[in-house]
Design an enzyme around this catalytic site. Sequence first.
Site, PDB file in Angstrom:
ATOM      1  N   LYS A   1      31.589  24.858  28.573  1.00  0.00           N
ATOM      2  CA  LYS A   1      32.734  25.759  28.741  1.00  0.00           C
ATOM      3  C   LYS A   1      32.433  26.808  29.813  1.00  0.00           C
ATOM      4  O   LYS A   1      31.283  26.988  30.212  1.00  0.00           O
ATOM      5  CB  LYS A   1      33.066  26.447  27.419  1.00  0.00           C
ATOM      6  CG  LYS A   1      31.970  27.360  26.898  1.00  0.00           C
ATOM      7  CD  LYS A   1      32.367  28.019  25.590  1.00  0.00           C
ATOM      8  CE  LYS A   1      31.263  28.959  25.100  1.00  0.00           C
ATOM      9  NZ  LYS A   1      31.653  29.685  23.869  1.00  0.00           N
TER      10      LYS A   1
ATOM     11  N   ARG B   1      35.438  35.218  12.871  1.00  0.00           N
ATOM     12  CA  ARG B   1      36.147  34.979  14.121  1.00  0.00           C
ATOM     13  C   ARG B   1      37.111  33.834  13.823  1.00  0.00           C
ATOM     14  O   ARG B   1      37.879  33.915  12.867  1.00  0.00           O
ATOM     15  CB  ARG B   1      35.139  34.665  15.242  1.00  0.00           C
ATOM     16  CG  ARG B   1      35.677  34.894  16.638  1.00  0.00           C
ATOM     17  CD  ARG B   1      34.583  34.838  17.688  1.00  0.00           C
ATOM     18  NE  ARG B   1      33.913  33.541  17.759  1.00  0.00           N
ATOM     19  CZ  ARG B   1      32.959  33.250  18.631  1.00  0.00           C
ATOM     20  NH1 ARG B   1      32.550  34.155  19.492  1.00  0.00           N
ATOM     21  NH2 ARG B   1      32.403  32.055  18.646  1.00  0.00           N
TER      22      ARG B   1
ATOM     23  N   TYR C   1      26.775  55.306  47.870  1.00  0.00           N
ATOM     24  CA  TYR C   1      27.932  56.052  47.397  1.00  0.00           C
ATOM     25  C   TYR C   1      27.551  57.063  46.329  1.00  0.00           C
ATOM     26  O   TYR C   1      26.696  56.809  45.487  1.00  0.00           O
ATOM     27  CB  TYR C   1      28.975  55.096  46.816  1.00  0.00           C
ATOM     28  CG  TYR C   1      29.689  54.272  47.853  1.00  0.00           C
ATOM     29  CD1 TYR C   1      30.408  54.877  48.881  1.00  0.00           C
ATOM     30  CD2 TYR C   1      29.669  52.878  47.792  1.00  0.00           C
ATOM     31  CE1 TYR C   1      31.079  54.114  49.825  1.00  0.00           C
ATOM     32  CE2 TYR C   1      30.334  52.115  48.727  1.00  0.00           C
ATOM     33  CZ  TYR C   1      31.042  52.730  49.746  1.00  0.00           C
ATOM     34  OH  TYR C   1      31.699  51.978  50.674  1.00  0.00           O
TER      35      TYR C   1
ATOM     36  N   MET D   1      29.946  46.960  46.762  1.00  0.00           N
ATOM     37  CA  MET D   1      30.615  45.672  46.627  1.00  0.00           C
ATOM     38  C   MET D   1      29.865  44.540  47.316  1.00  0.00           C
ATOM     39  O   MET D   1      29.737  43.440  46.781  1.00  0.00           O
ATOM     40  CB  MET D   1      32.049  45.745  47.171  1.00  0.00           C
ATOM     41  CG  MET D   1      32.820  44.449  47.023  1.00  0.00           C
ATOM     42  SD  MET D   1      34.522  44.545  47.614  1.00  0.00           S
ATOM     43  CE  MET D   1      35.270  45.571  46.342  1.00  0.00           C
TER      44      MET D   1
END
Length: 373
Positions: free
Chosen positions: A45, A141, A260, A312
């Site tokens: 998955k 769950r 930053y 980023m």
Amino acid sequence: MSFFKKLNEHVLTQPVLEINLNRLIENYELLRKIISPAIPSAVVKDDAYGIGAKIVSKTLYERAGCRHFWVAHALEAERIVDDLPEATIYVLQGVGEDNIELFRKYKFTPVISSPEMFDFWKKHEIKEVKPVIHIETGLNRLGFRENELKKLSNKDLQMFSLVMSHLACADEKDHFMNQHQLERFKALKEKYFKGLPATLSASDGAFLGEDFCFDMVRLGAAMYGINTAPYRENQMKNLICLKAPVLQISDLNKGEFVGYSATYRANTKRKIAILSIGYGDGLPRSLSNVGKVFFKALGKWSEARVLGRVSMDNLICDVTNVDNLKVGDFGYLIMDDYTLDDIARDAGTISYEIMSRIGKNTRYARKYILNAR
């Protein structure tokens, strides 16, 4: 020009993700021995935790003889089914209006987790398919509760091919929940599904002993090299190598800031390297000022600390004590001696999240390693 020539000429600007499929097979085979005589099945998955479900499934099917695969959604199953002609593909999130046509076309096996889903299945039953029933044993769950099981008729109970549940605390060997869930699972199976094949454990449960393995174990994280049994030495081999090229090397004078928000200030003169990788590549921003990068020069590994905020597209690290470093050299963020488990610990998260975020990112130059037969 070949991939390796590009690397050697230091012209890459992208980070590189290498995935060793030979080690995937080795991990699968070792787990097969650990859980024997239970059947090993592969959890693929979330795009095989980001590694690539199509190539992982095909490799395990062709090279390791795996015939049972688990995905979350039917769309995930559709992406791998053509390479697995004789396999059973189980869909953990089940069946509904949005995917019933895929079940009809491909004969996937749904996991039924609620009375409402079971009612839907009975209205749209596919005669060639016998679903899995998921029962709740303590995780709270997905899964049928016992008061819901009591309402199923004998005919209903005979519609299933497999009964499953999921352990909550299997990564802690002595946690009381393991025995509690085992006893609960056995009791419900005996009462409602006597004689039906069963699966209770995923990777972490594989190390709890034969009692937890039943007829099938769902192998996921451990197969991908993650230590799912942290109370013991990791027997699995690391699959992942993550590295990024150095784009620039600069001096940082005493008193100057980095990155930053100026969260790092040099107290002495330092040398810094700027690498082509950041949170846009799936790297956790929580590695700011605490992460590690490793460089290899003249056969020697050196460790460098991440300085300032991870941005980023870039991170900055202190290479003052790294000898012979050049622009174009690679800094390693995941490797055999600093694994997914290690970087996850430093980032304050879990290996699963790191692997999923990095693996599904499209900005990497990706390379799979698989020996020819």
